[in-house]
Design a protein around this motif. Structure first.
Motif, PDB file in Angstrom:
ATOM      1  N   THR A   1       0.852  -1.184   0.000  1.00 37.34           N
ATOM      2  CA  THR A   1       0.000   0.000   0.000  1.00 37.34           C
ATOM      3  C   THR A   1       0.888   1.234   0.000  1.00 37.34           C
ATOM      4  O   THR A   1       2.009   1.211   0.514  1.00 37.34           O
ATOM      5  N   ASP A   2       0.381   2.292  -0.575  1.00 36.02           N
ATOM      6  CA  ASP A   2       1.090   3.566  -0.609  1.00 36.02           C
ATOM      7  C   ASP A   2       2.460   3.411  -1.275  1.00 36.02           C
ATOM      8  O   ASP A   2       2.573   2.797  -2.312  1.00 36.02           O
ATOM      9  N   ILE A   3       3.493   3.912  -0.655  1.00 33.87           N
ATOM     10  CA  ILE A   3       4.837   3.859  -1.218  1.00 33.87           C
ATOM     11  C   ILE A   3       5.565   2.651  -0.635  1.00 33.87           C
ATOM     12  O   ILE A   3       5.688   2.522   0.580  1.00 33.87           O
ATOM     13  N   PRO A   4       6.030   1.760  -1.497  1.00 36.43           N
ATOM     14  CA  PRO A   4       6.739   0.576  -0.993  1.00 36.43           C
ATOM     15  C   PRO A   4       8.065   0.984  -0.354  1.00 36.43           C
ATOM     16  O   PRO A   4       8.713   1.923  -0.791  1.00 36.43           O
ATOM     17  N   THR A   5       8.463   0.248   0.680  1.00 36.17           N
ATOM     18  CA  THR A   5       9.667   0.600   1.429  1.00 36.17           C
ATOM     19  C   THR A   5      10.732  -0.477   1.309  1.00 36.17           C
ATOM     20  O   THR A   5      10.453  -1.619   0.920  1.00 36.17           O
ATOM     21  N   VAL A   6      11.933  -0.089   1.691  1.00 38.50           N
ATOM     22  CA  VAL A   6      13.051  -1.031   1.698  1.00 38.50           C
ATOM     23  C   VAL A   6      12.807  -2.097   2.765  1.00 38.50           C
ATOM     24  O   VAL A   6      13.204  -3.256   2.594  1.00 38.50           O
ATOM     25  N   ALA A   7      12.136  -1.733   3.830  1.00 43.48           N
ATOM     26  CA  ALA A   7      11.823  -2.707   4.887  1.00 43.48           C
ATOM     27  C   ALA A   7      11.001  -3.858   4.321  1.00 43.48           C
ATOM     28  O   ALA A   7      11.204  -5.019   4.707  1.00 43.48           O
ATOM     29  N   GLN A   8      10.100  -3.570   3.389  1.00 48.30           N
ATOM     30  CA  GLN A   8       9.310  -4.628   2.754  1.00 48.30           C
ATOM     31  C   GLN A   8      10.203  -5.526   1.901  1.00 48.30           C
ATOM     32  O   GLN A   8       9.998  -6.734   1.835  1.00 48.30           O
ATOM     33  N   VAL A   9      11.200  -4.923   1.252  1.00 47.36           N
ATOM     34  CA  VAL A   9      12.135  -5.713   0.453  1.00 47.36           C
ATOM     35  C   VAL A   9      12.976  -6.595   1.373  1.00 47.36           C
ATOM     36  O   VAL A   9      13.224  -7.771   1.072  1.00 47.36           O
ATOM     37  N   ILE A  10      13.401  -6.044   2.502  1.00 46.59           N
ATOM     38  CA  ILE A  10      14.194  -6.820   3.470  1.00 46.59           C
ATOM     39  C   ILE A  10      13.409  -8.039   3.939  1.00 46.59           C
ATOM     40  O   ILE A  10      13.954  -9.137   4.062  1.00 46.59           O
ATOM     41  N   ASP A  11      12.111  -7.853   4.164  1.00 47.98           N
ATOM     42  CA  ASP A  11      11.268  -8.965   4.609  1.00 47.98           C
ATOM     43  C   ASP A  11      11.201 -10.090   3.581  1.00 47.98           C
ATOM     44  O   ASP A  11      11.045 -11.259   3.939  1.00 47.98           O
ATOM     45  N   THR A  12      11.326  -9.742   2.297  1.00 49.35           N
ATOM     46  CA  THR A  12      11.199 -10.758   1.250  1.00 49.35           C
ATOM     47  C   THR A  12      12.536 -11.288   0.762  1.00 49.35           C
ATOM     48  O   THR A  12      12.587 -12.324   0.098  1.00 49.35           O
ATOM     49  N   ALA A  13      13.626 -10.587   1.060  1.00 46.61           N
ATOM     50  CA  ALA A  13      14.950 -11.002   0.570  1.00 46.61           C
ATOM     51  C   ALA A  13      15.462 -12.220   1.344  1.00 46.61           C
ATOM     52  O   ALA A  13      15.012 -12.512   2.452  1.00 46.61           O
ATOM     53  N   ASP A  14      16.404 -12.902   0.732  1.00 51.17           N
ATOM     54  CA  ASP A  14      16.963 -14.118   1.333  1.00 51.17           C
ATOM     55  C   ASP A  14      18.438 -13.931   1.673  1.00 51.17           C
ATOM     56  O   ASP A  14      19.169 -13.211   0.997  1.00 51.17           O
ATOM     57  N   GLY A  15      18.882 -14.631   2.692  1.00 57.65           N
ATOM     58  CA  GLY A  15      20.284 -14.806   3.070  1.00 57.65           C
ATOM     59  C   GLY A  15      21.146 -13.564   3.068  1.00 57.65           C
ATOM     60  O   GLY A  15      20.841 -12.582   3.728  1.00 57.65           O
ATOM     61  N   PRO A  16      22.247 -13.624   2.299  1.00 59.70           N
ATOM     62  CA  PRO A  16      23.230 -12.536   2.334  1.00 59.70           C
ATOM     63  C   PRO A  16      22.679 -11.208   1.809  1.00 59.70           C
ATOM     64  O   PRO A  16      23.062 -10.148   2.293  1.00 59.70           O
ATOM     65  N   GLU A  17      21.778 -11.271   0.829  1.00 59.40           N
ATOM     66  CA  GLU A  17      21.186 -10.035   0.307  1.00 59.40           C
ATOM     67  C   GLU A  17      20.388  -9.315   1.399  1.00 59.40           C
ATOM     68  O   GLU A  17      20.422  -8.097   1.495  1.00 59.40           O
ATOM     69  N   ARG A  18      19.717 -10.091   2.192  1.00 58.60           N
ATOM     70  CA  ARG A  18      18.927  -9.529   3.290  1.00 58.60           C
ATOM     71  C   ARG A  18      19.842  -8.811   4.290  1.00 58.60           C
ATOM     72  O   ARG A  18      19.546  -7.703   4.738  1.00 58.60           O
ATOM     73  N   GLU A  19      20.958  -9.450   4.634  1.00 58.38           N
ATOM     74  CA  GLU A  19      21.893  -8.860   5.586  1.00 58.38           C
ATOM     75  C   GLU A  19      22.510  -7.573   5.041  1.00 58.38           C
ATOM     76  O   GLU A  19      22.642  -6.582   5.764  1.00 58.38           O
ATOM     77  N   VAL A  20      22.874  -7.591   3.754  1.00 56.61           N
ATOM     78  CA  VAL A  20      23.466  -6.398   3.138  1.00 56.61           C
ATOM     79  C   VAL A  20      22.441  -5.267   3.110  1.00 56.61           C
ATOM     80  O   VAL A  20      22.763  -4.114   3.416  1.00 56.61           O
ATOM     81  N   LEU A  21      21.206  -5.599   2.751  1.00 63.73           N
ATOM     82  CA  LEU A  21      20.141  -4.579   2.742  1.00 63.73           C
ATOM     83  C   LEU A  21      19.945  -3.971   4.130  1.00 63.73           C
ATOM     84  O   LEU A  21      19.822  -2.749   4.272  1.00 63.73           O
ATOM     85  N   GLN A  22      19.916  -4.814   5.150  1.00 61.01           N
ATOM     86  CA  GLN A  22      19.739  -4.318   6.512  1.00 61.01           C
ATOM     87  C   GLN A  22      20.900  -3.418   6.920  1.00 61.01           C
ATOM     88  O   GLN A  22      20.701  -2.378   7.543  1.00 61.01           O
ATOM     89  N   GLU A  23      22.094  -3.800   6.541  1.00 58.41           N
ATOM     90  CA  GLU A  23      23.280  -3.026   6.886  1.00 58.41           C
ATOM     91  C   GLU A  23      23.260  -1.655   6.208  1.00 58.41           C
ATOM     92  O   GLU A  23      23.470  -0.624   6.852  1.00 58.41           O
ATOM     93  N   VAL A  24      23.000  -1.646   4.907  1.00 58.58           N
ATOM     94  CA  VAL A  24      22.982  -0.384   4.151  1.00 58.58           C
ATOM     95  C   VAL A  24      21.840   0.506   4.649  1.00 58.58           C
ATOM     96  O   VAL A  24      22.020   1.714   4.840  1.00 58.58           O
ATOM     97  N   ARG A  25      20.693  -0.086   4.883  1.00 56.73           N
ATOM     98  CA  ARG A  25      19.550   0.681   5.375  1.00 56.73           C
ATOM     99  C   ARG A  25      19.858   1.271   6.748  1.00 56.73           C
ATOM    100  O   ARG A  25      19.549   2.434   7.017  1.00 56.73           O
ATOM    101  N   GLY A  26      20.492   0.494   7.609  1.00 53.80           N
ATOM    102  CA  GLY A  26      20.859   0.980   8.944  1.00 53.80           C
ATOM    103  C   GLY A  26      21.823   2.156   8.879  1.00 53.80           C
ATOM    104  O   GLY A  26      21.670   3.137   9.610  1.00 53.80           O
ATOM    105  N   ARG A  27      22.824   2.045   7.995  1.00 58.89           N
ATOM    106  CA  ARG A  27      23.781   3.154   7.842  1.00 58.89           C
ATOM    107  C   ARG A  27      23.083   4.409   7.327  1.00 58.89           C
ATOM    108  O   ARG A  27      23.360   5.516   7.783  1.00 58.89           O
TER     109      ARG A  27
END
Length: 168
Positions: free
Chosen positions: A76-102
């Protein structure tokens, strides 16, 4: 659509925000030094950075939307990176979380620095107003019985004092 494209755009956003934070730090020093010409130049550079960040943010939104649609995920509305993190797998998920956190940390630092700059500018304006108030001629507090009838009716031939009235 792969997560690596989203990671790449987030890293570009991070780089641009770091640069914007550096400009904000420099602007703090310029405000303290009261260097108006340099502040004006700094504002122009900041506007260019903000325009570039806006374009990157639009690209990020398109990439996240495409990714979520490709995965068949409703949003709904504007999709977020958090939604992508929820759907990503393994190392991609960790990298996304790290970059988003920074990026989130960087945005908080940038907000703090901009708040400081805003307070410094406000204090400078207060100082300027105080100085102007001190330079203005003060109205004489005299007896009301010292006026002639012409002065009371506003027909006096003596020039009236004008006061500089400015609002920021």
């Amino acid at each position: 659509m792969s997560v690596s494209n989203i990671i790449s755009i987030l890293e570009k956003l991070e780089k641009m925000h770091k640069s914007l934070l550096e400009l904000a730090n420099k602007k703090t020093e310029l405000i303290k030094a009261n260097d108006m010409e340099q502040i004006d130049d700094m504002l122009k550079m900041e506007q260019a950075h903000v325009a570039a960040i806006d374009k990157l943010e639009q690209q990020r939104q398109v990439m996240v939307t495409d990714y979520l649609q490709a995965k068949g995920i409703a949003f709904t509305d504007i999709p977020t990176v958090a939604q992508v993190i929820d759907t990503a797998d393994g190392p991609e998920r960790e990298v996304l979380q790290e970059v988003r956190g920074r990026l989130v940390t960087l945005l908080a630092d940038l907000k703090r620095q901009n708040d400081l700059n805003q307070k410094l500018v406000f204090q400078s304006l207060q100082f300027v107003n105080l100085t102007l108030d001190m330079m203005r001629p003060q109205q004489q507090q005299g007896s009301t019985f010292n006026y002639s009838g012409a002065e009371i009716r506003g027909e006096s031939k003596v020039g009236k004092k004008s006061y500089y009235d400015s609002q920021a």
